[in-house]
Scaffold this motif. Structure first.
Motif, mmCIF file in Angstrom:
data_model
loop_
_atom_site.group_PDB
_atom_site.id
_atom_site.type_symbol
_atom_site.label_atom_id
_atom_site.label_comp_id
_atom_site.label_asym_id
_atom_site.label_seq_id
_atom_site.Cartn_x
_atom_site.Cartn_y
_atom_site.Cartn_z
ATOM 1 N N HIS A 266 43.903 40.939 26.328
ATOM 2 C CA HIS A 266 44.680 39.850 26.948
ATOM 3 C C HIS A 266 44.072 39.558 28.320
ATOM 4 N N PRO A 267 42.912 38.910 28.349
ATOM 5 C CA PRO A 267 42.171 38.726 29.598
ATOM 6 C C PRO A 267 42.940 37.966 30.677
ATOM 7 N N ARG A 268 43.806 37.056 30.288
ATOM 8 C CA ARG A 268 44.546 36.310 31.311
ATOM 9 C C ARG A 268 45.476 37.239 32.091
ATOM 10 N N LEU A 269 46.148 38.135 31.377
ATOM 11 C CA LEU A 269 47.013 39.098 32.045
ATOM 12 C C LEU A 269 46.187 40.029 32.926
ATOM 13 N N ARG A 270 45.065 40.465 32.412
ATOM 14 C CA ARG A 270 44.230 41.422 33.135
ATOM 15 C C ARG A 270 43.654 40.811 34.408
ATOM 16 N N SER A 271 43.168 39.579 34.321
ATOM 17 C CA SER A 271 42.551 38.954 35.489
ATOM 18 C C SER A 271 43.575 38.704 36.592
ATOM 19 N N GLY A 272 44.770 38.288 36.212
ATOM 20 C CA GLY A 272 45.803 38.049 37.212
ATOM 21 C C GLY A 272 46.198 39.312 37.946
ATOM 22 N N SER A 273 46.305 40.406 37.206
ATOM 23 C CA SER A 273 46.658 41.679 37.815
ATOM 24 C C SER A 273 45.521 42.237 38.659
ATOM 25 N N SER A 274 44.301 42.092 38.189
ATOM 26 C CA SER A 274 43.141 42.625 38.919
ATOM 27 C C SER A 274 42.989 41.952 40.274
ATOM 28 N N ALA A 275 43.344 40.671 40.344
ATOM 29 C CA ALA A 275 43.208 39.936 41.603
ATOM 30 C C ALA A 275 44.152 40.468 42.670
ATOM 31 N N GLN A 276 45.198 41.176 42.247
ATOM 32 C CA GLN A 276 46.195 41.661 43.204
ATOM 33 C C GLN A 276 46.207 43.183 43.332
ATOM 34 N N GLN A 277 45.225 43.854 42.764
ATOM 35 C CA GLN A 277 45.294 45.310 42.719
ATOM 36 C C GLN A 277 45.191 45.972 44.095
ATOM 37 N N ASP A 278 44.629 45.270 45.078
ATOM 38 C CA ASP A 278 44.516 45.836 46.418
ATOM 39 C C ASP A 278 45.617 45.341 47.363
#
Length: 241
Positions: free
Chosen positions: A201-213
């Motif tokens: 589910h790349p859309r979910l993953r990319s959105g979360s990765s952008a905020q991981q820090d």
């Protein structure tokens, strides 16, 4: 009202009992809030509250008829905490409503137990602290140009958003508190499992990765502000110039 129909019971619809001893209603409410903040609503009982106050439960019943009345009192007391703007200015209504909404959101975050209780003290709040806040919100919308026949719905829409998102936040923060970790640690602990689960589910993953820090509280604050702005955008579209 039909003769055989009883009025809705509320602590605010009956005379306040005379003080007969050193214990006051205000002391009872203050200690009940401390108990609720520390242990949650499931642990609230008149007996436990009496013990904390150094008196018998029977003494409490001279001030409140039952636990339901006590809940009404503590909810109203918490409603007195927000510092909301009272000045009404049609050109600055949005800033005033935003501040009020932010203060209301803080209630369940500071007192997680209150969220499910808000719907149990009555669909129409007649509490002394809740009514002025509602009245001020209506005045802000009226000054802004909200159609008269829509003002109650306008306020209801705003309250539904604020209390809804704050309830979800409070529940999550309570879960984290019980885990014995900080919010940041809890989120970091979930990330490996989330990353694995979202590989397809790349859309979910990319959105979360952008905020991981980004600190989780900052994310919550930003999400609340974004949603509130969109709600107010919608309400603004209904205003009469």
């Amino acid at each position: 009202m039909p003769a055989d129909e009883k009025p809705t019971a509320s602590v605010w619809t009956r005379p306040r009992p005379r003080q007969r001893e050193h214990l006051t209603r205000e002391q009872i409410v203050a200690e009940a809030i401390r108990l609720l903040d520390a242990e949650g609503v499931e642990e609230l009982s008149m007996r436990k509250l009496g013990t904390r106050l150094g008196t018998a439960a029977t003494s409490l019943y001279r001030h409140v008829a039952n636990k339901g009345e006590l809940i009404e009192l503590v909810v109203d007391d918490v409603y007195g905490e927000p510092d909301v703007p009272t000045a009404v200015d049609g050109t600055r209504w949005r800033a005033a409503v935003t501040r009020t909404a932010t203060e209301l959101r803080a209630m369940p975050l500071h007192h997680p137990w209150i969220a499910p209780e808000l719907g149990q003290v009555g669909l129409v709040h007649i509490d002394p602290n809740a009514m002025p806040m509602s009245s001020t919100l209506l005045a802000q919308f009226e000054a802004a140009g909200s159609p008269t026949d829509e003002m109650n719905q306008t306020m209801g829409t705003l309250m539904a958003y604020v209390i809804g998102i704050a309830t979800a936040e409070a529940a999550c923060l309570s879960l984290i508190a019980r885990s014995g970790t900080t919010e940041q640690e809890w989120v970091a602990g979930l990330r490996p499992a989330f990353d694995e689960a979202t590989q397809e589910h790349p859309r979910l993953r990319s959105g979360s990765s952008a905020q991981q820090d980004v600190h989780p509280q900052r994310i919550r604050d930003d999400n609340f502000a974004y949603g509130l702005d969109r709600v107010l955008d919608g309400l603004a579209a209904r205003l009469t110039p």
